[in-house]
Design a protein around this motif. Structure first.
Motif, short mmCIF file in Angstrom:
data_model
loop_
_atom_site.label_atom_id
_atom_site.label_comp_id
_atom_site.label_asym_id
_atom_site.label_seq_id
_atom_site.Cartn_x
_atom_site.Cartn_y
_atom_site.Cartn_z
N MET A 39 0.82 -1.21 -0.02
CA MET A 39 0.07 0.03 0.04
C MET A 39 0.92 1.21 0.08
SD MET A 39 -3.16 -0.78 -0.18
CE MET A 39 -3.57 0.76 -0.46
N SER A 40 1.99 1.17 0.90
CA SER A 40 2.91 2.52 0.77
C SER A 40 3.61 2.83 -0.27
CB SER A 40 3.91 2.11 1.87
OG SER A 40 3.35 2.15 3.26
N SER A 41 3.65 1.49 -1.19
CA SER A 41 4.59 1.82 -2.33
C SER A 41 3.50 2.41 -3.57
CB SER A 41 5.19 0.46 -2.91
OG SER A 41 4.35 -0.54 -3.06
N LEU A 42 2.26 1.94 -3.39
CA LEU A 42 1.32 2.36 -4.31
C LEU A 42 1.18 3.90 -4.10
CD1 LEU A 42 -0.88 -0.57 -4.70
CD2 LEU A 42 0.72 -0.23 -6.41
N ILE A 43 0.65 4.15 -2.65
CA ILE A 43 0.42 5.60 -2.37
C ILE A 43 1.35 6.54 -2.65
CG2 ILE A 43 -0.10 6.92 -0.41
CD1 ILE A 43 -1.30 4.53 0.88
N TYR A 44 2.48 6.16 -2.39
CA TYR A 44 3.60 7.24 -2.63
C TYR A 44 4.62 7.30 -3.89
CZ TYR A 44 3.03 8.63 2.44
OH TYR A 44 2.53 9.03 3.42
N ALA A 45 4.23 6.23 -4.92
CA ALA A 45 4.65 6.27 -6.37
C ALA A 45 4.52 7.32 -7.08
CB ALA A 45 4.28 5.11 -7.08
N PRO A 46 3.39 8.18 -7.06
CA PRO A 46 3.39 9.32 -8.01
C PRO A 46 4.20 10.33 -7.20
CG PRO A 46 1.12 8.30 -7.34
CD PRO A 46 2.14 7.66 -6.55
N MET A 47 4.20 10.53 -5.97
CA MET A 47 4.88 11.57 -5.34
C MET A 47 6.53 11.33 -5.45
SD MET A 47 2.92 12.30 -1.83
CE MET A 47 2.24 10.74 -1.48
N ALA A 48 6.96 9.94 -5.50
CA ALA A 48 8.43 9.69 -5.92
C ALA A 48 8.57 9.96 -7.41
CB ALA A 48 8.47 8.27 -5.64
N ALA A 49 7.65 9.71 -8.30
CA ALA A 49 7.90 9.97 -9.47
C ALA A 49 8.14 11.59 -9.66
CB ALA A 49 6.84 9.42 -10.44
N VAL A 50 7.32 12.36 -9.18
CA VAL A 50 7.44 13.76 -9.17
C VAL A 50 8.69 14.20 -8.72
CG1 VAL A 50 6.41 15.90 -8.29
CG2 VAL A 50 4.89 14.24 -9.12
N ALA A 51 9.16 13.71 -7.39
CA ALA A 51 10.43 14.10 -6.88
C ALA A 51 11.74 13.71 -7.88
CB ALA A 51 10.86 13.35 -5.69
N VAL A 52 11.49 12.46 -8.55
CA VAL A 52 12.50 12.21 -9.38
C VAL A 52 12.57 13.31 -10.51
CG1 VAL A 52 13.38 10.58 -11.05
CG2 VAL A 52 12.74 9.91 -8.81
N ALA A 53 11.83 13.76 -11.23
CA ALA A 53 11.38 14.63 -12.25
C ALA A 53 12.00 16.19 -11.95
CB ALA A 53 10.13 14.65 -12.95
N TRP A 54 11.39 16.43 -10.59
CA TRP A 54 11.85 17.82 -10.17
C TRP A 54 13.21 17.75 -9.82
CZ3 TRP A 54 9.06 22.07 -10.32
CH2 TRP A 54 9.39 23.02 -9.43
N VAL A 55 13.73 16.90 -8.90
CA VAL A 55 15.11 16.89 -8.15
C VAL A 55 15.94 16.63 -9.19
CG1 VAL A 55 16.62 16.31 -6.24
CG2 VAL A 55 14.07 17.01 -5.96
N LYS A 56 15.82 15.58 -9.96
CA LYS A 56 16.59 14.93 -10.80
C LYS A 56 17.97 14.33 -10.22
CE LYS A 56 15.27 17.19 -15.13
NZ LYS A 56 14.02 17.85 -14.57
N PRO A 57 17.77 13.53 -9.14
CA PRO A 57 18.96 13.05 -8.45
C PRO A 57 19.76 12.05 -9.19
CG PRO A 57 16.86 12.00 -7.85
CD PRO A 57 16.39 12.87 -8.63
N HIS A 58 21.18 11.98 -9.09
CA HIS A 58 21.88 11.11 -9.45
C HIS A 58 21.45 9.80 -8.82
CE1 HIS A 58 25.40 8.89 -11.39
NE2 HIS A 58 25.80 8.79 -10.19
N ILE A 59 21.07 8.74 -9.39
CA ILE A 59 20.88 7.30 -8.84
C ILE A 59 21.66 6.49 -9.79
CG2 ILE A 59 19.32 5.62 -8.45
CD1 ILE A 59 18.78 8.13 -6.94
N GLY A 60 22.90 6.11 -9.30
CA GLY A 60 23.65 4.85 -10.06
C GLY A 60 23.65 3.88 -9.23
N LEU A 61 24.83 2.96 -9.61
CA LEU A 61 24.70 1.62 -8.91
C LEU A 61 25.13 1.68 -7.59
CD1 LEU A 61 26.75 -0.40 -11.54
CD2 LEU A 61 24.33 -0.60 -10.98
N LEU A 62 25.80 2.72 -6.94
CA LEU A 62 26.09 2.86 -5.54
C LEU A 62 24.95 3.29 -4.93
CD1 LEU A 62 28.21 3.01 -3.46
CD2 LEU A 62 28.90 5.29 -4.01
N GLU A 63 23.97 4.13 -5.29
CA GLU A 63 23.05 4.57 -4.78
C GLU A 63 21.99 3.65 -4.62
OE1 GLU A 63 25.24 8.05 -5.69
OE2 GLU A 63 24.32 6.54 -7.12
N VAL A 64 21.84 2.89 -5.64
CA VAL A 64 20.79 1.54 -5.55
C VAL A 64 21.26 0.75 -4.69
CG1 VAL A 64 20.02 -0.52 -6.94
CG2 VAL A 64 20.19 1.94 -8.21
#
Length: 285
Positions: A39-64
């Motif tokens: 439920m958490s992953s479904l509820i917060y998925a849209p907000m996480a997607a907006v955060a990725v699009a807005w902040v554009k964080p670097h997510i490489g292998l280390l961050e994963v």
């Protein structure tokens, strides 16, 4: 500690105690953990997607790798906590878990991160810890076997210290936005616990049918409380954040003693005063 960080932690305390109360009433278990993570992953998925699009964080292998590591640690936390609630009272397990975590977090932050909190902040953290353990000491009536609950409470607190330090690195060193990190924790729990859920699918259906409201509520509140804490962690040392979170002890203990009828609240007033005093000392420090 800034007033903004303290306000975030106070809000997080109410939200955190609330979802723990609901989880205790629901009975818990791995299937319940998987369902509210879903439920958490479904509820917060849209907000996480907006955060990725807005902040554009670097997510490489280390961050994963960092996010996978925190997902594993949080799985251990939720499973230990839920087992604690199955064998003991909310007003025993919750104070022990929340009390052990900040004490270990402060010590390890000083040793590993070379943080140097002021003497007043250290004294405040100590008063919080003393108050928490005093609350735990008055949490169960005579004749009850408290040992399993105490063991699971202490183990949960140790894992809290682990994820507090790990996630501090994630948001402040690797610059993973808190919302994205929390969503990754939930998504990781869904994937890693999926084999258990699929193996016990009849239990999944039963719990969803009987505990749907609690699952949805915990799924919404659990990430919110931690997002608030991680946001405060971005600019505030762990040794200040970890003890200050314990305002939730007051709320959780009242819920357990008043609403679940687990003990006499009047025995906990001195301990509650110690916690409040410790939080004030942390804020001033």
């Amino acid at each position: 500690m800034t007033a903004f960080a303290l306000a975030l932690l106070l809000c997080a305390g109410f939200v955190h105690a609330g979802w723990n109360f609901l989880a205790k009433k629901a009975g818990g278990g791995p299937v319940f953990v998987w369902l509210f993570a879903l439920m958490s992953s479904l509820i917060y998925a849209p907000m996480a997607a907006v955060a990725v699009a807005w902040v554009k964080p670097h997510i490489g292998l280390l961050e994963v790798g960092v996010m996978l590591g925190t997902a594993l640690i949080h799985i251990a936390y939720f499973l230990l906590l839920q087992q604690g609630y199955r064998v003991g009272d909310l007003s025993l397990v919750y104070p022990l878990a929340r009390g052990t975590g900040p004490v270990l977090s402060m010590v390890l932050a000083i040793l590993l991160f070379h943080e140097r909190p002021s003497a007043l902040a250290i004294a405040g953290g100590g008063m919080v810890a003393v108050g928490v353990f005093a609350l735990a000491g008055s949490s169960a009536g005579p004749g009850k076997n408290r040992r399993p609950a105490i063991i699971f409470g202490l183990l949960t607190g140790s894992v809290i210290a682990m994820y507090t330090l790990w996630d501090k690195l994630a948001v402040s060193t690797y610059l993973i936005p808190p919302l994205i990190l929390v969503w990754a924790i939930d998504a990781g729990r869904v994937l890693l616990l999926a084999p258990i859920a699929l193996k016990n699918w009849s239990e999944v259906r039963r719990q969803w049918r009987e505990k749907r409201k609690a699952i949805i509520a915990v799924g919404a509140l659990c990430p919110l409380s931690y997002i608030l804490v991680l946001t405060a962690l971005v600019t505030t040392p762990v040794s200040y954040i970890a003890p200050a979170r314990e305002v939730s002890i007051l709320i959780g203990t009242v819920m357990g003693t008043r609403w679940l009828l687990e003990g006499e609240a009047r025995l906990r007033v001195p301990a509650a005063l110690a916690i409040v005093t410790g939080i004030v000392a942390l804020a001033l420090g």
